[in-house]
Design an enzyme around this catalytic site. Structure first.
Site, mmCIF file in Angstrom:
data_model
loop_
_atom_site.group_PDB
_atom_site.id
_atom_site.type_symbol
_atom_site.label_atom_id
_atom_site.label_comp_id
_atom_site.label_asym_id
_atom_site.label_seq_id
_atom_site.Cartn_x
_atom_site.Cartn_y
_atom_site.Cartn_z
ATOM 1 N N ASN A 7 5.056 41.652 38.534
ATOM 2 C CA ASN A 7 5.723 40.829 37.532
ATOM 3 C C ASN A 7 4.621 40.119 36.758
ATOM 4 O O ASN A 7 4.013 39.163 37.242
ATOM 5 C CB ASN A 7 6.669 39.815 38.189
ATOM 6 N N GLU A 34 9.252 41.624 33.802
ATOM 7 C CA GLU A 34 9.172 40.439 32.946
ATOM 8 C C GLU A 34 8.093 40.611 31.876
ATOM 9 O O GLU A 34 7.242 39.738 31.682
ATOM 10 C CB GLU A 34 8.939 39.179 33.787
ATOM 11 N N ASP A 147 10.359 42.888 41.111
ATOM 12 C CA ASP A 147 10.607 41.498 41.480
ATOM 13 C C ASP A 147 12.085 41.411 41.838
ATOM 14 O O ASP A 147 12.946 41.401 40.964
ATOM 15 C CB ASP A 147 10.259 40.587 40.299
ATOM 16 N N ASN A 149 13.484 38.904 43.513
ATOM 17 C CA ASN A 149 13.950 37.520 43.622
ATOM 18 C C ASN A 149 14.773 37.319 44.890
ATOM 19 O O ASN A 149 15.760 36.572 44.905
ATOM 20 C CB ASN A 149 14.751 37.118 42.378
ATOM 21 N N ASP A 223 8.426 40.162 45.858
ATOM 22 C CA ASP A 223 8.088 41.393 45.147
ATOM 23 C C ASP A 223 7.939 42.502 46.190
ATOM 24 O O ASP A 223 7.154 42.368 47.141
ATOM 25 C CB ASP A 223 6.794 41.230 44.360
ATOM 26 N N ASP A 252 2.580 34.061 37.674
ATOM 27 C CA ASP A 252 2.860 33.397 38.948
ATOM 28 C C ASP A 252 3.087 34.402 40.084
ATOM 29 O O ASP A 252 3.218 33.998 41.240
ATOM 30 C CB ASP A 252 4.044 32.421 38.823
ATOM 31 N N HIS A 253 3.115 35.691 39.749
ATOM 32 C CA HIS A 253 3.207 36.761 40.743
ATOM 33 C C HIS A 253 1.874 37.512 40.805
ATOM 34 O O HIS A 253 1.060 37.419 39.888
ATOM 35 C CB HIS A 253 4.283 37.774 40.357
#
Length: 262
Positions: A7, A34, A147, A149, A223, A252-253
């Protein structure tokens, strides 16, 4: 063949990070989520300059998924049957070099259990599971990355008590994730690092930008790379590359990868 998922949290804002990682790590296939760019604005040319074909489905400012490959990409699908969020760019799959099918998915976050977005997340998962399980039973090996989530178990968080009862830790989310796992898919990371092992390294893939979360390794494993039985038979290795998360203005990933002998 090394297959990775990442991501990237805006491919145009982090194109330098993407190019650097492609050069350093040299994955054969990279699944992005994303991308936050319309399909026609995806940076196909600089990626091609690095030796990768690419296909993407995007939308303005939000969501978006892509597949990058050193090998021929064909038979591309950009959604699935009965997708309740078909207007959102959240899924793409393709055949790689006639030998392997890969899929990139960006599961909705869901925000929290009281949000109107949470039932939409569950509806997306309910529609997503049947076609994925069907692909997992086809003759062509299939690898699904993205991802999700979803943190499948408490061990998939540094501080699980912080997340209990909330996204991405709810029983509703985990139930649907487990439907994939109990019907033939295998978590590449947990093949090498089973939950029962007492000596696993940190396996987090996401860290909040706030409160020094990365430096404290206060993160989540959301992930995943999921392998069908045929791909699992070809499994060689897996890992999490934390390096890009150390760069200036990172996603942030961070990337998750697996190696299969195909």
């Amino acid at each position: 063949m090394k297959i990775a998922t990442w991501n990237i949290n805006s491919v145009r804002a982090r194109i330098d990070h993407l190019i650097k990682w492609l050069r350093d790590f040299q994955p054969d296939v990279l699944l992005l989520q994303e991308i936050k760019a319309q399909t026609e604005l995806f940076p196909y040319d600089p990626i091609m300059d690095e030796g990768y074909q690419s296909v993407a489905v995007g939308q303005k400012s939000y969501n978006g998924v892509a597949i990058l490959s050193k090998y021929r990409i064909e038979d591309v699908n950009i959604s699935f049957e009965n997708n309740p969020l078909s207007e959102e760019a959240r899924y793409i799959d393709a055949l790689i070099d006639g030998k392997l099918r890969v899929g990139s998915v960006y599961i909705p976050n869901g925000q929290n259990q009281k949000s109107e977005k949470f039932p939409k997340k569950l509806a997306f998962l309910d529609a997503f599971i049947p076609p994925i399980l069907e692909k997992a039973t086809e003759d062509t090996p299939f690898v699904l990355g993205g991802d999700f989530n979803i943190a499948p178990r408490d061990e998939d968080a540094t501080n699980p008590e912080k997340w209990h009862g909330d996204v991405p830790f709810t029983s509703d989310e985990r139930l649907r994730y487990n439907q994939l796992m109990h019907q033939g898919l295998y978590d590449a990371t947990r093949i090498k690092y089973p939950y029962e092992s007492p000596n696993n390294p940190s396996l987090m893939t996401w860290w909040d930008y706030r409160a020094g979360s990365f430096e404290k390794d206060n993160g989540l494993r959301i992930d995943h790379l999921l392998l069908c039985p045929q791909a699992t038979d070809l499994y060689v290795d897996t890992g999490i590359d934390r390096t890009p998360r150390t760069w200036e203005k990172p996603s942030d990933h961070t990337p998750v990868w697996c190696d299969i002998n195909i």
